[in-house]
Write a protein that holds these residues in place. Structure first.
Motif, PDB file in Angstrom:
ATOM      1  N   THR A 153      43.019  43.148  34.779  1.00 39.68           N
ATOM      2  CA  THR A 153      42.833  41.531  35.514  1.00 39.68           C
ATOM      3  C   THR A 153      41.475  41.028  35.354  1.00 39.68           C
ATOM      4  OG1 THR A 153      44.190  42.654  37.243  1.00 39.68           O
ATOM      5  CG2 THR A 153      42.585  40.745  38.063  1.00 39.68           C
ATOM      6  N   ASN A 154      40.661  41.933  35.124  1.00 42.67           N
ATOM      7  CA  ASN A 154      39.218  41.227  34.505  1.00 42.67           C
ATOM      8  C   ASN A 154      39.357  40.494  33.408  1.00 42.67           C
ATOM      9  OD1 ASN A 154      37.708  42.232  36.948  1.00 42.67           O
ATOM     10  ND2 ASN A 154      37.073  44.013  35.746  1.00 42.67           N
ATOM     11  N   CYS A 160      37.853  33.522  43.428  1.00 45.38           N
ATOM     12  CA  CYS A 160      38.036  34.575  42.327  1.00 45.38           C
ATOM     13  C   CYS A 160      38.993  35.453  42.959  1.00 45.38           C
ATOM     14  CB  CYS A 160      36.668  35.270  42.212  1.00 45.38           C
ATOM     15  SG  CYS A 160      35.457  33.880  41.524  1.00 45.38           S
ATOM     16  N   SER A 168      42.461  34.189  42.421  1.00 50.50           N
ATOM     17  CA  SER A 168      43.001  34.381  41.107  1.00 50.50           C
ATOM     18  C   SER A 168      43.384  35.832  40.605  1.00 50.50           C
ATOM     19  CB  SER A 168      41.732  33.925  40.231  1.00 50.50           C
ATOM     20  OG  SER A 168      41.419  32.416  40.399  1.00 50.50           O
ATOM     21  N   ARG A 169      42.537  36.782  40.923  1.00 49.22           N
ATOM     22  CA  ARG A 169      42.846  38.197  40.919  1.00 49.22           C
ATOM     23  C   ARG A 169      44.235  38.561  41.558  1.00 49.22           C
ATOM     24  NH1 ARG A 169      39.048  41.247  39.341  1.00 49.22           N
ATOM     25  NH2 ARG A 169      36.916  40.456  38.574  1.00 49.22           N
ATOM     26  N   CYS A 211      32.978  34.511  39.697  1.00 48.71           N
ATOM     27  CA  CYS A 211      33.524  34.787  38.295  1.00 48.71           C
ATOM     28  C   CYS A 211      33.619  33.786  37.549  1.00 48.71           C
ATOM     29  CB  CYS A 211      34.882  35.359  38.514  1.00 48.71           C
ATOM     30  SG  CYS A 211      36.083  33.977  39.305  1.00 48.71           S
ATOM     31  N   MET A 218      44.280  44.027  41.498  1.00 50.25           N
ATOM     32  CA  MET A 218      43.513  43.104  41.626  1.00 50.25           C
ATOM     33  C   MET A 218      42.188  43.160  41.022  1.00 50.25           C
ATOM     34  SD  MET A 218      44.442  41.584  45.460  1.00 50.25           S
ATOM     35  CE  MET A 218      43.037  40.548  45.473  1.00 50.25           C
ATOM     36  N   TYR A 219      41.629  44.476  41.067  1.00 48.65           N
ATOM     37  CA  TYR A 219      40.376  44.654  40.340  1.00 48.65           C
ATOM     38  C   TYR A 219      40.410  45.488  39.052  1.00 48.65           C
ATOM     39  CZ  TYR A 219      38.915  42.177  44.906  1.00 48.65           C
ATOM     40  OH  TYR A 219      38.666  41.547  45.576  1.00 48.65           O
ATOM     41  N   LEU A 235      41.435  37.392  33.569  1.00 49.61           N
ATOM     42  CA  LEU A 235      40.591  36.187  33.986  1.00 49.61           C
ATOM     43  C   LEU A 235      39.619  35.892  33.215  1.00 49.61           C
ATOM     44  CD1 LEU A 235      40.154  34.586  36.449  1.00 49.61           C
ATOM     45  CD2 LEU A 235      38.743  36.246  37.554  1.00 49.61           C
TER      46      LEU A 235
END
Length: 159
Positions: free
Chosen positions: A106-107, A39, A42-43, A26, A101-102, A110
């Protein structure tokens, strides 16, 4: 170290966490992956922050760090979640935590963290900023304590 400093300085210090995974999965600006699956970590931290249980999740995550940092995966991220008390989870179940998380949010977060890190010249973790001073790695508690005292004195907020 954080717990000591927060106990000593109470509300006079503030911590802001940004994620900088050392994983090319990521973080495309890295020359090589240092911590595989960071990654995922972090998520998980972003999801925990979004859900409002950063501190409890962080304690669980790092409680077995010596054994997990080299083999970290989504199962270990979820295990840290499961180890939290039901009250700490604030009604969130494991499936929803994993969805968070996904998630697109979140993306986005991050990506913002990675852009900020690049702008600040961060290229390793941990990197601390205290009063605009960049510190790479974790200095001994006594040094951090002195830096914080100096900053509070400079700003008129000492003990």
């Amino acid at each position: 170290i954080e717990q000591y400093l927060f106990a000593k300085y109470g509300g006079r210090v503030k911590t802001v966490y940004y994620n900088f995974p050392l994983d090319q999965g990521c973080n495309k600006d890295l020359k090589r992956t240092v911590y595989r699956n960071s990654c995922i970590a972090s998520r998980a931290f972003i999801a925990a922050a979004e859900a409002g249980f950063t501190e409890d999740y962080t304690v669980r995550h790092f409680s077995d760090y010596q054994n997990t940092h080299t083999r970290y995966d989504v199962n270990l991220a979820l295990m840290a979640f499961r180890q939290m008390s039901p009250a700490s989870r604030k009604g969130l179940d494991e499936a929803r935590f994993q969805q968070m998380m996904y998630s697109a949010e979140t993306n986005r977060q991050l990506e913002e963290h990675l852009v900020s890190a690049k702008e600040l010249g961060v290229d390793s973790t941990p990197t601390l900023f205290i009063g605009g001073r960049k510190l790479v790695g974790v200095p001994p508690m006594e040094i951090l304590d002195q830096i914080i005292r100096n900053e509070l004195d400079r700003k008129g907020g000492s003990e």
